[in-house]
Design a protein around this motif. Structure first.
Motif, PDB file in Angstrom:
ATOM      1  N   PHE A  92      29.248  31.407  36.878  1.00 59.65           N
ATOM      2  CA  PHE A  92      29.082  32.645  36.099  1.00 59.65           C
ATOM      3  C   PHE A  92      29.942  32.681  34.836  1.00 59.65           C
ATOM      4  O   PHE A  92      29.742  33.543  33.978  1.00 59.65           O
ATOM      5  CB  PHE A  92      29.298  33.871  36.983  1.00 59.65           C
ATOM      6  CG  PHE A  92      28.126  34.117  37.880  1.00 59.65           C
ATOM      7  CD1 PHE A  92      27.038  34.846  37.424  1.00 59.65           C
ATOM      8  CD2 PHE A  92      28.066  33.563  39.146  1.00 59.65           C
ATOM      9  CE1 PHE A  92      25.930  35.046  38.226  1.00 59.65           C
ATOM     10  CE2 PHE A  92      26.972  33.759  39.956  1.00 59.65           C
ATOM     11  CZ  PHE A  92      25.891  34.494  39.498  1.00 59.65           C
ATOM     12  N   TYR A 101      43.491  35.391  38.906  1.00 57.23           N
ATOM     13  CA  TYR A 101      43.369  34.588  37.676  1.00 57.23           C
ATOM     14  C   TYR A 101      44.582  34.839  36.787  1.00 57.23           C
ATOM     15  O   TYR A 101      44.948  35.992  36.543  1.00 57.23           O
ATOM     16  CB  TYR A 101      42.086  34.996  36.944  1.00 57.23           C
ATOM     17  CG  TYR A 101      41.870  34.297  35.630  1.00 57.23           C
ATOM     18  CD1 TYR A 101      41.501  32.959  35.595  1.00 57.23           C
ATOM     19  CD2 TYR A 101      42.036  34.985  34.438  1.00 57.23           C
ATOM     20  CE1 TYR A 101      41.294  32.320  34.381  1.00 57.23           C
ATOM     21  CE2 TYR A 101      41.822  34.354  33.229  1.00 57.23           C
ATOM     22  CZ  TYR A 101      41.453  33.019  33.205  1.00 57.23           C
ATOM     23  OH  TYR A 101      41.248  32.386  32.005  1.00 57.23           O
ATOM     24  N   LEU A 146      27.654  37.570  34.615  1.00 57.31           N
ATOM     25  CA  LEU A 146      28.701  36.748  33.985  1.00 57.31           C
ATOM     26  C   LEU A 146      30.056  37.086  34.614  1.00 57.31           C
ATOM     27  O   LEU A 146      30.236  38.166  35.184  1.00 57.31           O
ATOM     28  CB  LEU A 146      28.741  36.946  32.468  1.00 57.31           C
ATOM     29  CG  LEU A 146      29.492  38.153  31.893  1.00 57.31           C
ATOM     30  CD1 LEU A 146      29.702  37.964  30.402  1.00 57.31           C
ATOM     31  CD2 LEU A 146      28.763  39.443  32.157  1.00 57.31           C
TER      32      LEU A 146
HETATM   33  C1  LIG Z   1      38.265  34.161  34.381  1.00 60.10           C
HETATM   34  C2  LIG Z   1      37.277  34.546  33.322  1.00 60.10           C
HETATM   35  C3  LIG Z   1      37.231  35.847  32.865  1.00 60.10           C
HETATM   36  C4  LIG Z   1      36.315  36.232  31.882  1.00 60.10           C
HETATM   37  N1  LIG Z   1      36.294  37.542  31.486  1.00 60.10           N
HETATM   38  C5  LIG Z   1      35.374  37.959  30.585  1.00 60.10           C
HETATM   39  C6  LIG Z   1      35.315  39.320  30.234  1.00 60.10           C
HETATM   40  O1  LIG Z   1      36.093  40.143  30.699  1.00 60.10           O
HETATM   41  N2  LIG Z   1      34.344  39.714  29.360  1.00 60.10           N
HETATM   42  C7  LIG Z   1      33.461  38.825  28.810  1.00 60.10           C
HETATM   43  O2  LIG Z   1      32.602  39.227  28.020  1.00 60.10           O
HETATM   44  N3  LIG Z   1      33.525  37.486  29.113  1.00 60.10           N
HETATM   45  C8  LIG Z   1      34.450  37.050  29.998  1.00 60.10           C
HETATM   46  N4  LIG Z   1      34.515  35.732  30.364  1.00 60.10           N
HETATM   47  C9  LIG Z   1      33.639  34.785  29.688  1.00 60.10           C
HETATM   48  C10 LIG Z   1      32.203  34.765  30.199  1.00 60.10           C
HETATM   49  O3  LIG Z   1      32.138  34.744  31.617  1.00 60.10           O
HETATM   50  C11 LIG Z   1      31.530  33.487  29.636  1.00 60.10           C
HETATM   51  O4  LIG Z   1      31.560  33.531  28.222  1.00 60.10           O
HETATM   52  C12 LIG Z   1      30.103  33.282  30.124  1.00 60.10           C
HETATM   53  O5  LIG Z   1      29.719  31.964  29.772  1.00 60.10           O
HETATM   54  C13 LIG Z   1      29.108  34.245  29.517  1.00 60.10           C
HETATM   55  O6  LIG Z   1      27.848  33.854  29.969  1.00 60.10           O
HETATM   56  P1  LIG Z   1      26.502  34.365  29.293  1.00 60.10           P
HETATM   57  O7  LIG Z   1      26.576  34.063  27.815  1.00 60.10           O
HETATM   58  O8  LIG Z   1      25.436  33.604  30.028  1.00 60.10           O
HETATM   59  O9  LIG Z   1      26.428  35.834  29.554  1.00 60.10           O
HETATM   60  C14 LIG Z   1      35.425  35.308  31.329  1.00 60.10           C
HETATM   61  C15 LIG Z   1      35.478  33.965  31.781  1.00 60.10           C
HETATM   62  C16 LIG Z   1      36.392  33.595  32.767  1.00 60.10           C
HETATM   63  C17 LIG Z   1      36.426  32.184  33.256  1.00 60.10           C
END
Ligand SMILES: Cc1cc2nc3c(=O)[nH]c(=O)nc-3n(C[C@H](O)[C@H](O)[C@H](O)COP(=O)(O)O)c2cc1C
Length: 166
Positions: free
Chosen positions: A88, A151, A37
């Protein structure tokens, strides 16, 4: 003694938007299946011994696989990977379907075209309200020529084209 008070949620969102970061994709192997992710809650803790941390929301579908893993890869995304961050940061079923990757020395998925990458051994899994903080020792590291993705305030920028102050 001052009364504890809770900051306004909108103000906190704006506060967070003022903080600029890079973007990583944190990955692990789930049996034979690569998972990962997008994570910007990454920080270096110390250089020697090389120690880093990432924070992952417990409700993320990738969380439990990361929690069970002994090693993770932390792929620091480059300006060439806007497609990768889109995948991701989503809930797509097979995020690695169109992504070029290979196994690192300790088995974690390393994503091609990253600006830099690390394979890490998880040392501590700290529970912090909604998130798990993974404290990790770096066991493999590599850097490419590609500039990092930046970002800030919900947008992605070219880390190779930053204007220096002064
Ligand atoms: C720029 C950016 C930064 C992110 N940072 C985090 C983070 O630090 N921790 C986290 O848990 N999710 C973070 N996310 C959100 C996850 O990537 C997102 O919820 C993702 O869909 C999770 O996928 P999954 O449920 O398949 O694991 C971030 C998203 C973006 C776009």
């Amino acid at each position: 003694m001052a009364l504890a008070s809770k900051p306004d949620l909108d103000v906190m969102k704006q506060v967070n938007r003022q903080f600029v970061t890079g973007v990583t994709v944190v990955t692990a192997l789930d049996g034979e299946t690569p998972r990962g992710l997008a994570v910007n809650a990454f920080s270096s803790i110390s250089l020697d011994p090389a120690t880093v941390m990432v924070c992952v929301q417990r409700t993320s579908s990738t969380h439990d696989c990361l929690f069970r893993a002994s090693h993770l890869a932390i792929n620091i995304l480059s300006t060439d990977q806007l497609d990768v961050v889109g995948v991701f940061a989503s809930k797509t079923e097979d995020k690695f379907k169109d992504v070029d990757w290979e196994s690192g020395p300790f088995g974690s998925p390393l994503i091609a075209r990253s600006s830099a990458l690390m394979e890490v051994e998880i040392r501590e899994r700290l529970q912090a309200s909604t998130h798990t903080v993974f404290i990790c020792r770096v066991v493999h590291a590599a850097v490419s020529e590609l500039p990092p993705m930046v970002y800030g305030a919900g947008k992605f920028f070219d880390g190779g084209a930053l204007a220096p102050l002064g």
